[in-house]
Design a protein around this motif. Structure first.
Motif, PDB file in Angstrom:
ATOM      1  N   ILE A  72       0.901  -1.111  -0.069  1.00  0.00           N
ATOM      2  CA  ILE A  72       0.111  -0.005   0.047  1.00  0.00           C
ATOM      3  C   ILE A  72       1.113   1.300   0.005  1.00  0.00           C
ATOM      4  CG2 ILE A  72      -1.715   1.337   1.340  1.00  0.00           C
ATOM      5  CD1 ILE A  72      -2.815  -1.320   2.607  1.00  0.00           C
ATOM      6  N   ALA A  74       1.152   4.667   0.951  1.00  0.00           N
ATOM      7  CA  ALA A  74       0.271   5.398   1.860  1.00  0.00           C
ATOM      8  C   ALA A  74       0.932   6.931   1.895  1.00  0.00           C
ATOM      9  CB  ALA A  74       0.384   4.693   3.211  1.00  0.00           C
ATOM     10  N   GLU A  84     -11.067  12.960  -1.487  1.00  0.00           N
ATOM     11  CA  GLU A  84     -11.684  11.774  -1.635  1.00  0.00           C
ATOM     12  C   GLU A  84     -13.042  12.432  -2.660  1.00  0.00           C
ATOM     13  OE1 GLU A  84     -14.116   8.158   0.180  1.00  0.00           O
ATOM     14  OE2 GLU A  84     -14.801  10.071   1.089  1.00  0.00           O
ATOM     15  N   LEU A 107      -8.754   7.598   6.870  1.00  0.00           N
ATOM     16  CA  LEU A 107      -8.193   6.927   5.651  1.00  0.00           C
ATOM     17  C   LEU A 107      -9.287   6.438   4.719  1.00  0.00           C
ATOM     18  CD1 LEU A 107      -6.983   3.319   6.140  1.00  0.00           C
ATOM     19  CD2 LEU A 107      -8.046   4.614   7.962  1.00  0.00           C
ATOM     20  N   GLN A 109      -8.931   4.842   0.214  1.00  0.00           N
ATOM     21  CA  GLN A 109      -7.988   4.184  -0.896  1.00  0.00           C
ATOM     22  C   GLN A 109      -8.693   4.189  -2.049  1.00  0.00           C
ATOM     23  OE1 GLN A 109      -7.369  -0.125   0.380  1.00  0.00           O
ATOM     24  NE2 GLN A 109      -5.869   0.631   1.964  1.00  0.00           N
ATOM     25  N   THR A 111      -7.334   2.734  -6.237  1.00  0.00           N
ATOM     26  CA  THR A 111      -6.341   1.704  -6.915  1.00  0.00           C
ATOM     27  C   THR A 111      -6.016   2.281  -8.125  1.00  0.00           C
ATOM     28  OG1 THR A 111      -7.322   0.063  -5.451  1.00  0.00           O
ATOM     29  CG2 THR A 111      -5.800  -0.627  -7.524  1.00  0.00           C
ATOM     30  N   ILE A 117      -2.479  -0.044  -4.855  1.00  0.00           N
ATOM     31  CA  ILE A 117      -3.078   0.705  -3.735  1.00  0.00           C
ATOM     32  C   ILE A 117      -2.731   2.000  -3.385  1.00  0.00           C
ATOM     33  CG2 ILE A 117      -4.376   0.219  -1.583  1.00  0.00           C
ATOM     34  CD1 ILE A 117      -4.261  -2.807  -2.324  1.00  0.00           C
ATOM     35  N   GLN A 119      -3.194   4.785  -0.574  1.00  0.00           N
ATOM     36  CA  GLN A 119      -3.942   5.182   0.638  1.00  0.00           C
ATOM     37  C   GLN A 119      -3.617   6.521   1.158  1.00  0.00           C
ATOM     38  OE1 GLN A 119      -4.512   2.225   3.803  1.00  0.00           O
ATOM     39  NE2 GLN A 119      -3.488   3.609   5.043  1.00  0.00           N
ATOM     40  N   VAL A 121      -4.172   9.012   4.188  1.00  0.00           N
ATOM     41  CA  VAL A 121      -4.210   9.025   5.857  1.00  0.00           C
ATOM     42  C   VAL A 121      -4.181  10.226   6.363  1.00  0.00           C
ATOM     43  CG1 VAL A 121      -3.266   8.099   7.948  1.00  0.00           C
ATOM     44  CG2 VAL A 121      -3.024   6.790   5.809  1.00  0.00           C
TER      45      VAL A 121
END
Length: 132
Positions: A72, A74, A84, A107, A109, A111, A117, A119, A121
């Motif tokens: 991931i 991140a 988002e 968080l 995610q 892809t 992936i 992410q 945070v």
């Protein structure tokens, strides 16, 4: 030793697809590119990303056919709720919607087209327990 930058190198099937995803949606810019290779960076403190085509001969023989999986990528950031919403509006599939963990980690995610992936945070003060 002094570390001057950090880079993750990801072996993917379609370098151009991941390159478009990172530059279009995540604010990366191309630093260098060639057949089966792209080096991407941002102007902030984010990790640089190198994309290599799976099977490329510049990799040692035992690494050539591996695919970036099981990891991931991140990024700790601020304002991830708006991020988002922006990504969703751009048509990016949110593969794990925004959520908050009891320890104060918010968080979500996405892809990329090669299955990488990513992410986002953001750390917040954890909510007090209900019976406190």
């Amino acid at each position: 030793m002094q570390i001057t930058a950090s880079t993750v190198s990801l072996t993917v099937d379609d370098v151009a697809a991941s390159q478009r995803f990172f530059t279009t949606h995540l604010g990366y810019v191309e630093q260098a590119a060639a057949e089966g290779f792209a080096s991407l960076a941002r102007s902030d403190a984010a990790l640089d990303v190198v994309l290599l085509a799976r099977g490329t001969e510049v990799l040692p023989a035992d690494q050539r056919d591996r695919h970036a999986s099981g990891l991931i990528l991140a990024f700790t950031a601020t304002g991830i709720e708006a991020e988002e919403e922006r990504l969703r509006a751009e048509g990016v599939e949110i593969t794990m919607p925004l959520r908050e963990e009891p320890w104060g980690e918010r968080l979500f995610q996405v892809t990329d087209p090669n299955g990488v992936i990513v992410q986002f945070v953001e750390w917040v003060t954890p909510s007090a327990p209900a019976n406190a």
